[in-house]
Motif scaffolding. Structure first.
Motif, PDB file in Angstrom:
ATOM      1  N   ARG A   9      10.359 -65.188 -24.089  1.00 46.02           N
ATOM      2  CA  ARG A   9       9.909 -64.510 -22.864  1.00 46.02           C
ATOM      3  C   ARG A   9       9.419 -63.094 -23.171  1.00 46.02           C
ATOM      4  O   ARG A   9       9.872 -62.118 -22.583  1.00 46.02           O
ATOM      5  N   ILE A  10       8.520 -63.012 -24.117  1.00 50.47           N
ATOM      6  CA  ILE A  10       8.046 -61.706 -24.562  1.00 50.47           C
ATOM      7  C   ILE A  10       7.019 -61.127 -23.589  1.00 50.47           C
ATOM      8  O   ILE A  10       6.391 -61.849 -22.817  1.00 50.47           O
ATOM      9  N   LYS A  11       6.860 -59.827 -23.686  1.00 44.90           N
ATOM     10  CA  LYS A  11       5.901 -59.114 -22.849  1.00 44.90           C
ATOM     11  C   LYS A  11       4.480 -59.383 -23.335  1.00 44.90           C
ATOM     12  O   LYS A  11       4.267 -59.704 -24.503  1.00 44.90           O
ATOM     13  N   GLU A  12       3.544 -59.214 -22.439  1.00 39.13           N
ATOM     14  CA  GLU A  12       2.141 -59.471 -22.772  1.00 39.13           C
ATOM     15  C   GLU A  12       1.654 -58.601 -23.927  1.00 39.13           C
ATOM     16  O   GLU A  12       0.864 -59.043 -24.768  1.00 39.13           O
ATOM     17  N   GLU A  13       2.116 -57.362 -24.001  1.00 34.78           N
ATOM     18  CA  GLU A  13       1.636 -56.443 -25.050  1.00 34.78           C
ATOM     19  C   GLU A  13       2.342 -56.633 -26.399  1.00 34.78           C
ATOM     20  O   GLU A  13       1.953 -56.042 -27.400  1.00 34.78           O
ATOM     21  N   THR A  14       3.367 -57.464 -26.443  1.00 35.85           N
ATOM     22  CA  THR A  14       4.085 -57.724 -27.688  1.00 35.85           C
ATOM     23  C   THR A  14       3.219 -58.560 -28.618  1.00 35.85           C
ATOM     24  O   THR A  14       2.541 -59.493 -28.194  1.00 35.85           O
ATOM     25  N   LYS A  15       3.239 -58.215 -29.892  1.00 37.15           N
ATOM     26  CA  LYS A  15       2.448 -58.925 -30.900  1.00 37.15           C
ATOM     27  C   LYS A  15       3.282 -60.047 -31.503  1.00 37.15           C
ATOM     28  O   LYS A  15       4.456 -59.857 -31.832  1.00 37.15           O
ATOM     29  N   VAL A  16       2.668 -61.222 -31.646  1.00 41.83           N
ATOM     30  CA  VAL A  16       3.279 -62.368 -32.314  1.00 41.83           C
ATOM     31  C   VAL A  16       2.305 -62.779 -33.407  1.00 41.83           C
ATOM     32  O   VAL A  16       1.207 -63.258 -33.120  1.00 41.83           O
ATOM     33  N   VAL A  17       2.709 -62.563 -34.676  1.00 46.45           N
ATOM     34  CA  VAL A  17       1.783 -62.716 -35.791  1.00 46.45           C
ATOM     35  C   VAL A  17       2.379 -63.639 -36.849  1.00 46.45           C
ATOM     36  O   VAL A  17       3.544 -63.490 -37.243  1.00 46.45           O
ATOM     37  N   ILE A  18       1.577 -64.587 -37.311  1.00 45.23           N
ATOM     38  CA  ILE A  18       1.998 -65.400 -38.452  1.00 45.23           C
ATOM     39  C   ILE A  18       1.914 -64.510 -39.678  1.00 45.23           C
ATOM     40  O   ILE A  18       0.833 -64.033 -40.044  1.00 45.23           O
ATOM     41  N   ASP A  19       3.067 -64.255 -40.315  1.00 46.29           N
ATOM     42  CA  ASP A  19       3.110 -63.385 -41.487  1.00 46.29           C
ATOM     43  C   ASP A  19       2.765 -64.147 -42.762  1.00 46.29           C
ATOM     44  O   ASP A  19       1.964 -63.703 -43.563  1.00 46.29           O
ATOM     45  N   HIS A  20       3.389 -65.317 -42.942  1.00 43.50           N
ATOM     46  CA  HIS A  20       3.114 -66.118 -44.129  1.00 43.50           C
ATOM     47  C   HIS A  20       3.774 -67.490 -44.007  1.00 43.50           C
ATOM     48  O   HIS A  20       4.532 -67.732 -43.073  1.00 43.50           O
ATOM     49  N   LEU A  21       3.479 -68.355 -44.965  1.00 45.84           N
ATOM     50  CA  LEU A  21       4.192 -69.617 -45.112  1.00 45.84           C
ATOM     51  C   LEU A  21       5.268 -69.402 -46.164  1.00 45.84           C
ATOM     52  O   LEU A  21       4.995 -68.845 -47.230  1.00 45.84           O
ATOM     53  N   ASN A  22       6.498 -69.855 -45.881  1.00 48.99           N
ATOM     54  CA  ASN A  22       7.543 -69.696 -46.895  1.00 48.99           C
ATOM     55  C   ASN A  22       7.453 -70.827 -47.918  1.00 48.99           C
ATOM     56  O   ASN A  22       6.560 -71.683 -47.847  1.00 48.99           O
ATOM     57  N   ASP A  23       8.366 -70.843 -48.878  1.00 48.94           N
ATOM     58  CA  ASP A  23       8.322 -71.831 -49.960  1.00 48.94           C
ATOM     59  C   ASP A  23       8.496 -73.265 -49.465  1.00 48.94           C
ATOM     60  O   ASP A  23       8.119 -74.210 -50.160  1.00 48.94           O
ATOM     61  N   ASN A  24       9.065 -73.450 -48.283  1.00 48.85           N
ATOM     62  CA  ASN A  24       9.259 -74.786 -47.716  1.00 48.85           C
ATOM     63  C   ASN A  24       8.113 -75.207 -46.801  1.00 48.85           C
ATOM     64  O   ASN A  24       8.175 -76.258 -46.176  1.00 48.85           O
ATOM     65  N   GLY A  25       7.085 -74.374 -46.689  1.00 48.60           N
ATOM     66  CA  GLY A  25       5.935 -74.698 -45.859  1.00 48.60           C
ATOM     67  C   GLY A  25       6.119 -74.374 -44.389  1.00 48.60           C
ATOM     68  O   GLY A  25       5.345 -74.832 -43.553  1.00 48.60           O
ATOM     69  N   ASN A  26       7.148 -73.580 -44.077  1.00 44.43           N
ATOM     70  CA  ASN A  26       7.390 -73.168 -42.694  1.00 44.43           C
ATOM     71  C   ASN A  26       6.687 -71.846 -42.423  1.00 44.43           C
ATOM     72  O   ASN A  26       6.587 -70.987 -43.299  1.00 44.43           O
ATOM     73  N   TYR A  27       6.220 -71.685 -41.195  1.00 41.65           N
ATOM     74  CA  TYR A  27       5.599 -70.421 -40.808  1.00 41.65           C
ATOM     75  C   TYR A  27       6.674 -69.359 -40.602  1.00 41.65           C
ATOM     76  O   TYR A  27       7.707 -69.621 -39.997  1.00 41.65           O
ATOM     77  N   VAL A  28       6.415 -68.165 -41.092  1.00 49.48           N
ATOM     78  CA  VAL A  28       7.280 -67.012 -40.830  1.00 49.48           C
ATOM     79  C   VAL A  28       6.508 -66.116 -39.875  1.00 49.48           C
ATOM     80  O   VAL A  28       5.394 -65.682 -40.168  1.00 49.48           O
ATOM     81  N   ILE A  29       7.104 -65.875 -38.698  1.00 50.07           N
ATOM     82  CA  ILE A  29       6.456 -65.177 -37.611  1.00 50.07           C
ATOM     83  C   ILE A  29       7.110 -63.814 -37.410  1.00 50.07           C
ATOM     84  O   ILE A  29       8.337 -63.710 -37.380  1.00 50.07           O
ATOM     85  N   HIS A  30       6.295 -62.787 -37.276  1.00 44.55           N
ATOM     86  CA  HIS A  30       6.773 -61.428 -37.008  1.00 44.55           C
ATOM     87  C   HIS A  30       6.454 -61.113 -35.547  1.00 44.55           C
ATOM     88  O   HIS A  30       5.303 -61.212 -35.123  1.00 44.55           O
ATOM     89  N   VAL A  31       7.473 -60.736 -34.781  1.00 45.58           N
ATOM     90  CA  VAL A  31       7.299 -60.377 -33.377  1.00 45.58           C
ATOM     91  C   VAL A  31       7.631 -58.891 -33.249  1.00 45.58           C
ATOM     92  O   VAL A  31       8.716 -58.471 -33.649  1.00 45.58           O
ATOM     93  N   TYR A  32       6.686 -58.118 -32.722  1.00 49.32           N
ATOM     94  CA  TYR A  32       6.894 -56.667 -32.681  1.00 49.32           C
ATOM     95  C   TYR A  32       6.072 -56.007 -31.579  1.00 49.32           C
ATOM     96  O   TYR A  32       5.132 -56.595 -31.053  1.00 49.32           O
TER      97      TYR A  32
END
Length: 62
Positions: A9-32
């Motif tokens: 339930r993040i605010k509209e101005e909050t950034k949600v960015v795919i940072d990288h894929l980890n060694d298992n192929g999962n997306y690592v997401i940075h929310v800030y």
């Protein structure tokens, strides 16, 4: 990305960015948020999340 938006339930101005894929192929997401100040700006991390698209799961990361 919509899964993170809905579950946190993040605010509209909050950034949600795919940072990288980890060694298992999962997306690592940075929310800030970007915090603007008189002398510049900085980021304020809300959290890091791992998204497993094959299982359709998300969990805190780091």
């Amino acid at each position: 990305m919509q899964q993170i938006d809905k579950s946190l339930r993040i605010k509209e101005e909050t950034k949600v960015v795919i940072d990288h894929l980890n060694d298992n192929g999962n997306y690592v997401i940075h929310v800030y948020d970007v915090v603007e100040r008189e002398k510049g700006s900085h980021t304020a991390t809300i959290g890091w999340y791992k998204v497993d698209v094959t299982k359709g799961t998300m969990e805190e990361y780091y």
